[in-house]
Scaffold this motif. Structure first.
Motif, short mmCIF file in Angstrom:
data_model
loop_
_atom_site.label_atom_id
_atom_site.label_comp_id
_atom_site.label_asym_id
_atom_site.label_seq_id
_atom_site.Cartn_x
_atom_site.Cartn_y
_atom_site.Cartn_z
N PHE A 42 0.85 -1.27 0.06
CA PHE A 42 -0.02 -0.02 0.06
C PHE A 42 0.81 1.16 0.03
CE2 PHE A 42 -2.10 -3.39 2.96
CZ PHE A 42 -3.07 -3.66 2.09
N ARG A 43 0.38 2.30 -0.41
CA ARG A 43 1.19 3.64 -0.53
C ARG A 43 0.08 4.77 0.10
NH1 ARG A 43 4.85 3.48 -4.94
NH2 ARG A 43 6.01 1.36 -4.20
N PRO A 44 0.39 5.83 0.62
CA PRO A 44 -0.58 6.85 1.04
C PRO A 44 -1.50 7.28 -0.25
CG PRO A 44 1.46 7.14 2.13
CD PRO A 44 1.73 6.08 1.29
N GLY A 45 -2.64 7.33 0.01
CA GLY A 45 -3.43 7.90 -1.10
C GLY A 45 -4.32 6.49 -2.00
N ASP A 46 -3.62 5.52 -1.52
CA ASP A 46 -4.30 4.51 -2.31
C ASP A 46 -5.87 4.25 -1.85
OD1 ASP A 46 -1.91 4.00 -3.64
OD2 ASP A 46 -1.52 1.98 -2.61
N ILE A 47 -6.86 3.94 -2.81
CA ILE A 47 -8.26 3.57 -2.39
C ILE A 47 -8.06 1.81 -2.36
CG2 ILE A 47 -10.59 3.50 -3.01
CD1 ILE A 47 -9.33 6.26 -2.19
N VAL A 48 -8.55 1.45 -1.45
CA VAL A 48 -8.42 -0.16 -0.93
C VAL A 48 -9.80 -0.67 -0.48
CG1 VAL A 48 -7.23 -1.92 0.77
CG2 VAL A 48 -6.16 0.12 -0.23
N ARG A 49 -10.34 -1.86 -0.97
CA ARG A 49 -11.27 -2.69 -0.70
C ARG A 49 -11.06 -3.62 0.39
NH1 ARG A 49 -12.93 -5.52 -5.28
NH2 ARG A 49 -13.57 -3.91 -6.15
N ALA A 50 -11.68 -3.62 1.59
CA ALA A 50 -11.14 -4.56 2.61
C ALA A 50 -12.38 -4.93 3.19
CB ALA A 50 -10.28 -3.42 3.85
N GLU A 57 -10.47 -10.94 -3.92
CA GLU A 57 -10.99 -9.53 -4.33
C GLU A 57 -10.76 -8.52 -3.53
OE1 GLU A 57 -13.81 -12.00 -1.52
OE2 GLU A 57 -12.55 -12.56 -3.27
N LEU A 58 -9.91 -8.57 -2.55
CA LEU A 58 -9.59 -7.40 -1.65
C LEU A 58 -8.27 -6.93 -1.91
CD1 LEU A 58 -11.25 -8.85 1.83
CD2 LEU A 58 -12.24 -7.39 -0.01
N GLY A 59 -8.17 -5.59 -1.64
CA GLY A 59 -6.76 -5.08 -2.03
C GLY A 59 -7.18 -3.44 -2.39
N VAL A 60 -5.91 -2.97 -3.21
CA VAL A 60 -5.67 -1.84 -3.69
C VAL A 60 -6.78 -1.88 -4.97
CG1 VAL A 60 -4.30 -0.07 -4.81
CG2 VAL A 60 -3.53 -1.40 -3.00
N VAL A 61 -7.57 -0.77 -5.12
CA VAL A 61 -8.67 -0.85 -6.38
C VAL A 61 -8.20 0.38 -7.32
CG1 VAL A 61 -10.61 -2.38 -5.45
CG2 VAL A 61 -10.55 0.30 -5.04
N SER A 62 -7.61 1.54 -6.58
CA SER A 62 -7.20 2.40 -7.29
C SER A 62 -6.15 3.05 -6.72
CB SER A 62 -8.19 3.63 -7.38
OG SER A 62 -8.13 4.76 -7.94
N ALA A 63 -5.14 3.50 -7.54
CA ALA A 63 -3.92 4.05 -6.99
C ALA A 63 -3.49 5.04 -7.99
CB ALA A 63 -2.75 2.88 -6.85
N GLU A 64 -2.58 6.17 -7.31
CA GLU A 64 -2.11 7.14 -8.37
C GLU A 64 -0.57 6.84 -8.56
OE1 GLU A 64 -2.16 11.55 -7.63
OE2 GLU A 64 -4.38 11.34 -7.96
N SER A 65 -0.14 7.11 -9.82
CA SER A 65 1.37 6.91 -10.04
C SER A 65 2.11 8.16 -9.75
CB SER A 65 1.51 6.45 -11.42
OG SER A 65 1.32 7.67 -12.13
N ALA A 66 3.48 8.18 -9.51
CA ALA A 66 4.28 9.38 -9.21
C ALA A 66 4.05 10.47 -10.37
CB ALA A 66 5.69 8.92 -9.40
N ALA A 67 3.59 10.12 -11.48
CA ALA A 67 3.30 11.03 -12.76
C ALA A 67 1.60 11.65 -12.64
CB ALA A 67 3.38 10.34 -14.06
N GLY A 68 1.15 11.06 -11.18
CA GLY A 68 -0.30 11.75 -11.07
C GLY A 68 -1.33 11.21 -11.93
#
Length: 189
Positions: free
Chosen positions: A123-131, A150-161
């Protein structure tokens, strides 16, 4: 005088009371499952069980409260060596009206090779996670799990935004730069 209680607060013992609405029993102790007013209700005279009922009546503005077994969407706020702190955003498909804190502990990230879990690669700060809510945890935060496929990160932003796309259950890729980053990815579909 009404006594306001919060989730996890002790309401009484089963030798003295029965758990009513907004309350649950764990090891003969009755706890509040929501924020609200503690109320003692007298049993009906014809009732065989003459213990008073202790219940919590929530404020009408409350909305959803995460319960053990609920699927929640959370935003990661902080990642440490043994756990990630999160804010619960939704219970099921519905947004929560108040802020609930959660913790994903290292042992609850995945089902296998638990000792090899690296929180910073999950995980990284800002990640959207299903738990999934495991329990009320301590008084400050719910304990959550991402140990199912089916649980875990569902949306994450890269360093490029950019919003990254999952390419495996352990990696997400930035569509702009092609960079891949490690994550505990939720299986889609």
């Amino acid at each position: 005088m009404t006594e306001i209680v919060t989730p996890g607060e002790v309401l009484g013992n089963v030798s003295e009371f029965k758990a009513g609405k907004g309350a649950y029993v764990n090891d003969n102790t009755i706890y509040a499952s929501l924020t609200g007013s503690r109320k003692i209700v007298s049993p009906l005279p014809e009732s065989l069980d003459q213990r008073a009922i202790v219940e919590v009546t929530g404020h009408k503005a409350h909305g959803l409260i995460p319960q053990p077994g609920s699927i929640v969407l959370v935003r990661v706020t902080k990642v440490m060596a043994r756990m990630a702190s999160v804010d619960i955003l939704c219970v099921g498909p519905k947004a929560v009206r108040e802020k609930f804190a959660g913790i994903i502990r290292q042992q609850d990230v995945r089902e296998t090779e638990i000792d090899k879990v690296d929180m910073h690669q999950s995980f990284r700060p800002g990640d959207i996670v299903r738990a999934m809510v495991l329990s009320l945890g301590d008084s400050r935060a719910y304990y959550l799990s991402t140990a199912k496929n089916e649980l875990g990160v569902v949306s994450a932003e890269s360093a490029a935004g950019e919003t990254m796309v999952p390419i495996s259950w352990t990696e997400m890729q930035c569509p702009l730069s092609g960079q891949t980053e490690q994550r505990k990815v939720a299986k889609v579909g």
